[in-house]
Write a protein that holds these residues in place. Structure first.
Motif, short mmCIF file in Angstrom:
data_model
loop_
_atom_site.label_atom_id
_atom_site.label_comp_id
_atom_site.label_asym_id
_atom_site.label_seq_id
_atom_site.Cartn_x
_atom_site.Cartn_y
_atom_site.Cartn_z
N ALA A 77 -2.59 1.53 10.61
CA ALA A 77 -1.76 0.85 9.45
C ALA A 77 -0.60 2.01 9.20
O ALA A 77 0.48 1.31 9.18
CB ALA A 77 -2.63 0.58 8.00
N GLU A 78 -1.06 3.27 9.24
CA GLU A 78 0.05 4.27 8.89
C GLU A 78 1.05 4.28 10.01
O GLU A 78 2.40 4.52 9.82
CB GLU A 78 -0.69 5.29 8.38
N ALA A 79 0.25 4.19 11.15
CA ALA A 79 1.07 4.65 12.39
C ALA A 79 2.24 3.33 12.34
O ALA A 79 3.50 3.37 12.66
CB ALA A 79 0.38 4.68 13.51
N LEU A 80 1.73 1.97 12.17
CA LEU A 80 2.56 0.91 12.07
C LEU A 80 3.71 0.89 10.97
O LEU A 80 4.69 0.58 11.38
CB LEU A 80 1.93 -0.40 12.26
N GLU A 81 3.29 1.26 9.70
CA GLU A 81 4.31 1.43 8.92
C GLU A 81 5.45 2.50 9.38
O GLU A 81 6.50 2.38 9.00
CB GLU A 81 3.72 1.76 7.49
N THR B 188 1.14 -9.69 10.44
CA THR B 188 -0.43 -9.72 10.52
C THR B 188 -1.06 -8.59 10.87
O THR B 188 -2.31 -8.54 10.18
CB THR B 188 -0.46 -11.06 11.79
N ARG B 189 -0.77 -7.83 11.98
CA ARG B 189 -1.60 -6.84 12.46
C ARG B 189 -1.32 -5.82 11.10
O ARG B 189 -2.64 -5.25 10.99
CB ARG B 189 -1.10 -6.21 13.72
N LEU B 190 -0.29 -5.76 10.71
CA LEU B 190 -0.51 -4.56 9.73
C LEU B 190 -1.45 -4.90 8.38
O LEU B 190 -2.29 -4.17 7.63
CB LEU B 190 0.92 -4.50 8.90
N ALA B 191 -1.62 -6.52 8.01
CA ALA B 191 -2.28 -6.87 6.87
C ALA B 191 -3.63 -6.47 7.22
O ALA B 191 -4.60 -6.28 6.60
CB ALA B 191 -1.77 -8.23 6.67
N LYS C 210 -2.71 -1.51 -0.88
CA LYS C 210 -1.83 -1.46 0.55
C LYS C 210 -1.95 -2.89 1.04
O LYS C 210 -1.19 -3.30 1.56
CB LYS C 210 -2.35 -0.38 1.51
N ALA C 211 -3.30 -3.28 0.88
CA ALA C 211 -3.57 -4.41 1.54
C ALA C 211 -3.11 -5.86 0.99
O ALA C 211 -2.63 -6.63 1.41
CB ALA C 211 -5.02 -4.70 1.65
N LEU C 212 -2.99 -6.07 -0.32
CA LEU C 212 -2.19 -6.95 -1.06
C LEU C 212 -1.07 -7.26 -0.61
O LEU C 212 -0.76 -8.63 -0.25
CB LEU C 212 -2.65 -7.07 -2.76
N PRO C 213 -0.12 -6.44 -0.60
CA PRO C 213 1.22 -6.93 -0.47
C PRO C 213 1.35 -7.26 1.02
O PRO C 213 2.19 -7.86 1.43
CB PRO C 213 1.93 -5.62 -0.72
N ALA C 214 0.62 -6.39 1.85
CA ALA C 214 0.83 -6.67 3.44
C ALA C 214 0.14 -7.92 3.44
O ALA C 214 0.65 -8.94 4.47
CB ALA C 214 -0.37 -5.55 4.07
#
Length: 1009
Positions: A371-375, A388-391, A402-406
């Protein structure tokens, strides 16, 4: 980069599967000839499905076919919709860029929801119920156009991981694909399809389609394992090795390979665990530490991990990463993804084993790093997969903040792709995370960013925080749009419980949820929804005008339009228009105006009502709201049919169907096609009506249009005397419409079919009971088109049974009931005035007082109308009356010939038989060139009944049993039984009741005509 790396232990020889490969190649040949093919390949994990498909694809490529391969990914369960279709279409776009662009011409925006390379998807309607079906229809037509001049092989692998939207699209594709040189092959892991697996009902449904072939792969025999080992080892294996491998693998091709690796590595049998996980990890554990680390990272990243993303998560130097990947690929654990820059496990079983071997904390840490790499660098994955993948990564990292907004961002992305089932899953995940996320995170979220389902209510969307109830509203609509109405109803009830508490006192929001519940209750057949609409109206009473208020009023007007389009419904529609105008909600206003115009026509203000509906249609067209344009076509065609203007109704319906199909509005096509079939039936175009209804039955994606098709087929079958088909189709219609929400446009035609079947079978008591039940509901404005045919059928049944002792009992009450129905029915158009005249004459016939002169008036009333079936029946009755009164043989002959010609053209068997039998008894020729024969001799009935059989028939008609007939005629009961059987055979009926009804209808017990 690693394409040339040598791999080990993949079987170089294709073993067995000759029959299965032949089935696939034969399908390819048929597709090349222009006949679309569909095959499902199933088998347990590791049995060789992928290898079989690879061999088939090699053959397809050799024959010049274009191959498009897409695989389902486990991430799909978390909301990555349409994954295999998107991948396959992307492959086609690379191979055939110009052809695909041309095939998508004019629909790039919609198709971009599946294939972003086509452009900007554009805006979308937040509650567009046809959106998903439209996307499906456009996708199928795109594939058909691409496959018009070339053979295309579309392969979708691993259906057991398919997301809901993918399963629905595949079902639609396989049900509606009718042309093109295309082969669709889908594979699934059979051992994963447990009793509750969502793929199981899909497979059961597809099994019912004769156009689909199932191929189930079994395990290898000992001989086949021997051949596989010979190929892997490039030498004759020792018998002991063959026996050991066969016993341990049990014929599973992949396990054979893994056991060979274990044997080659020098593992003794006792050192190898019998557990599947340990067997699959043997190869991984032989790697270097860095290579094992990379394998674990890839296992947790999804089915495929891009090289850049892997590098960011692994945190190895470039050389270290390449060496680790080289080791994984060389050991045949990972594969470089063709047509891409990433890696995946060669077999999903190994990936699952590696992932299962991770510690819980290790799994969370890896997901956080992903997730950090993708952000940090969103370009590491495709834009359509990013949200979708970040979520998914943040959710599995167990970080609610972090998960709720994603997850909410991912839900918006899936909504824009019309993947409402995946949107629902993500919203349910957001509801799960809501209380775990910090308050400051929740307060920073805004409804304008994440929720579209709930209309504006006067609050400032930029400053008002997103609330739990907003998510419930969004989830309720997503559930309804994805077809999960039960789930939508459950979510709505949860919201209404919360709104009943002191903390959540929001009447506008409650009114919205009550309106949604009304819609769902009606759709599910749980009631008519009026109680919920009334509750919503009470909640908005006295509040300032709002979009919610207008929505509630539109719901009330729509309820009245379908069930009682009288003054109250008209007033509700007028208020809805005024409220929507006041709050500048044009879309709601136009919907209200369409309902208003429909009610105006039903109330008698015909031209003004039609003009308003046409204005709405034109404005909706200008706004590009084609779903509502289709609804306008539906309502206009229905209103025209209610006025007897069936030709105009068909023209409007044809235009609406063309428009709906061009925009992929599948459900709208269904509703309009149902109206068109009804008008075709009225016009006497019965074969076209049957074709339209049968096509609708095959293609409709929701239950009510399919039930409409069943009702049309039931009406047609009853009219043609096909009683078994009529009963079957009627049962199908009743299963959907039921009795909990009695809408006249469904209940009255169903009652008419039931009365028609009962009358044909001589069940007069059932005719009377059905009419009594129908009369209890009344005949509100707008229902003459349903009420008059119903009453006419009942009146004709009474007339046909005149003279039967069983019918005479209770006849006065039955005729009085029919007359009460007539008093309740209006005749707002010439066609219903003609029906009224015909009913009055059938009542006179039932009482023995019919008149040839009055039947002539009925004929004259129908002659300028497009109602050939009714005109033919009126001509038959007129001819019958003329012959009974004596003389007028030439006029009667002309009438019967015209009626007979119509009956032949329509396929109206009961009318044809009635005309032919009447002509035979009266010695009239139905052939124009023949001379009129002499009048019938006394006692000649045209059926060949002997004088004794005529005597027996009189007693049958009087309700006598065989024993009573025997006593009265001084014959044995056995002889009486023989006579009755002969009579039934000569009359072509199946029972005594039908024989009695036919005898009285055709005057077989009277003196000669």
């Amino acid at each position: 980069m690693l394409g040339a790396v040598e791999t080990r232990s993949v079987s170089p020889v294709f073993v067995g599967r000759a029959g299965e490969l032949t089935a696939l190649t034969e399908a390819l040949s048929r597709a090349t000839a222009g006949e679309p093919q569909a095959l499902l390949v199933g088998g347990e994990a590791g049995v060789g499905k992928t290898r079989l498909i690879e061999e088939f694809l090699d053959e397809a490529c050799d024959r010049g076919a274009v191959v498009a391969l897409g695989g389902c990914v486990e991430l799909g369960a978390d909301g990555l919709p349409f994954a295999p279709f998107a991948t396959a279409l992307r492959s086609l776009h690379r191979r055939l860029p110009d052809e695909l662009t041309a095939a998508a011409d004019g629909q790039e925006g919609e198709l971009a929801r599946l294939l972003p390379e086509l452009g900007d998807p554009g805006s979308h309607e937040p509650s567009d119920e046809d959106a998903t079906a439209r996307l499906f229809e456009l996708t199928v037509r795109l594939l058909e156009r691409l496959a018009a001049d070339r053979t295309i092989v579309l392969v979708l692998e691993d259906l057991h991981w398919a997301d809901t939207s993918t399963r629905h699209l595949l079902t639609y594709l396989l049900r509606t694909l009718r042309r093109g040189r295309i082969v669709v092959v889908a594979s699934y892991r059979a051992d994963d399809i447990h009793r509750r697996h969502p793929l199981r009902p899909l497979l059961a449904e597809l099994d019912r389609l004769r156009s689909i072939r199932r191929i189930e792969l079994s395990r290898f025999t000992r001989t086949e394992v021997h051949r596989q080992l010979t190929g892997i080892l490039a030498a004759e294996p020792a018998p002991a090795l063959v026996e050991e491998v066969f016993e341990r693998s049990d014929g599973n091709a992949f396990f054979v390979e893994e056991l060979v690796v274990s044997h080659e590595a020098g593992c003794a049998p006792g050192q190898l665990s019998d557990s599947l996980r340990d067997l699959l990890l043997v190869r991984v554990e032989a790697l270097t530490e860095d290579a094992q680390r990379v394998a674990r990272i890839v296992a947790e990243g999804g089915s495929t991990v891009e090289h850049g993303l892997l590098a960011a998560v692994a945190r190895l130097t470039e050389d270290e990463l390449i060496e680790a990947l080289r080791a994984c690929v060389g050991a045949n654990i990972l594969l470089a993804v063709p047509d891409g820059d990433g890696y995946r496990f060669r077999h999903s079983l190994v990936r699952e084993a590696v992932s299962d071997d991770l510690l819980p904390g290790e799994r969370s840490r890896l997901n956080r790093r992903y997730a950090e790499a993708l952000e940090a660098d969103p370009s590491l994955v495709r834009p359509d997969e990013r949200a979708t993948r970040l979520a998914t990564y943040w959710y599995h990292a167990h970080d609610p903040a972090k998960a709720l907004p994603a997850v909410l961002r991912a839900s918006v992305a899936t909504r824009k792709r019309y993947a409402y089932a995946e949107q629902l899953r993500l919203l349910e995940r957001a509801l799960e995370l809501w209380d775990e996320a910090p308050a400051d995170i929740r307060s920073a979220l805004r409804p304008m960013d994440y929720a579209e389902a709930y209309p504006p209510c006067g609050c400032d969307p930029e400053t008002t925080p997103l609330r739990y109830l907003d998510l419930l509203a969004e989830a309720a609509v997503a559930a309804r749009l994805s077809g999960e109405r039960e789930r939508a109803l459950k979510i709505g009830k949860m919201a209404l419980r919360l709104l009943g508490s002191e903390e959540e006192n929001d009447p506008l929001r409650a009114a919205w949820f009550w309106t949604e519940k009304a819609r769902l209750q009606s759709n599910l057949g749980r009631g008519d929804g009026w109680e919920e609409i009334a509750r919503a109206q009470e909640l908005v009473k006295g509040l300032p005008p709002s979009a919610v208020h207008a929505t509630v009023l539109v719901g009330a007007a729509g309820w009245g339009m379908l069930r009682n389009p009288g003054p109250e419904a008209l007033a509700a529609a007028e208020r809805a228009v005024a409220y929507a105008r006041h709050v500048k909600a044009e879309s709601i206003e136009l919907n209200a105006r369409l309902t208003h115009g429909t009610i105006m026509v039903a109330a008698g203000d015909v031209e003004a009502g039609l003009a308003e509906m046409h204005e709405v249609r034109e404005r909706k067209t200008a706004l590009g709201q084609f779903n509502e344009v289709s609804r306008a076509h539906t309502n206009i065609s229905s209103s025209l049919e209610s006025l007897g203007r069936s030709r105009e109704a068909v023209e409007i319906a044809d235009a609406g169907i063309r428009l709906a199909r061009s925009y992929g509005l599948v459900d709208s096509v269904g509703w309009i096609e149902g109206n068109r079939a009804e008008s075709l039936f009225s016009l006497g175009r019965w074969d076209e009506a049957r074709e339209a209804a049968e096509q609708l039955l095959r293609s409709a994606t929701s239950t009510k249009p399919r039930a409409s098709a069943s009702l049309r087929l039931a009406q047609l079958a009853a009219a043609r005397g096909e009683l078994d088909d009529a009963r079957r189709h009627l049962a199908d219609a009743r299963a959907v419409y039921g009795n909990r929400d009695p809408i006249p446009q469904y209940t009255l035609p169903m009652a008419q079919v039931a009365i028609s079947v009962a009358a044909a079978e001589g069940r007069l008591a059932d005719v009377r009971a059905q009419l009594a039940d129908a009369q209890k509901g009344g005949f509100p404005p707008g229902t003459p088109r349903y009420g008059w045919p119903l009453v006419l059928t009942a009146a004709a049944a009474e007339a046909d049974s005149r003279g039967l002792p069983a019918a005479d009992e209770g006849r006065a009450d039955a005729l009085a009931l029919i007359r009460r129905c007539v008093r309740d029915l209006a005749a707002p158009a010439p066609v219903w005035a003609a029906h009224s005249l015909q009913v009055s004459q059938e009542l006179a016939r039932a009482e023995g007082s019919e008149s040839a002169t009055r039947w002539a008036e009925v004929v004259a009333a129908y002659e300028p109308l497009d109602r050939p079936a009714h005109l033919a029946r009126a001509r038959h009755r007129h001819a019958d009356a003329l012959l009974v009164e004596g003389g007028h043989r030439e006029e009667a002959t002309a009438l019967l010939r015209e009626a007979h010609a119509t009956a032949l053209r329509l396929g109206d068997r009961p009318l044809r038989e009635d005309v032919e039998l009447l002509a035979a008894r009266a010695r009239l020729s139905l052939a124009p060139e023949k001379q009129l024969p002499a009048p019938a001799e006394p006692g000649d009935d045209g059926f060949g009944l002997t004088p004794r059989e005529q005597d027996v028939l009189r007693l049958v008609a009087a309700g006598r049993t065989n024993r009573q007939i025997a006593e009265e005629l001084f014959i044995s009961p056995k002889t009486a039984s023989v006579h009755v059987s002969n009579i039934l055979a000569k009359l072509g009926v199946s029972g005594r009741g039908e024989a009695a009804a036919l005898a009285h209808r055709l005057h077989l017990l009277d003196t000669a005509l």
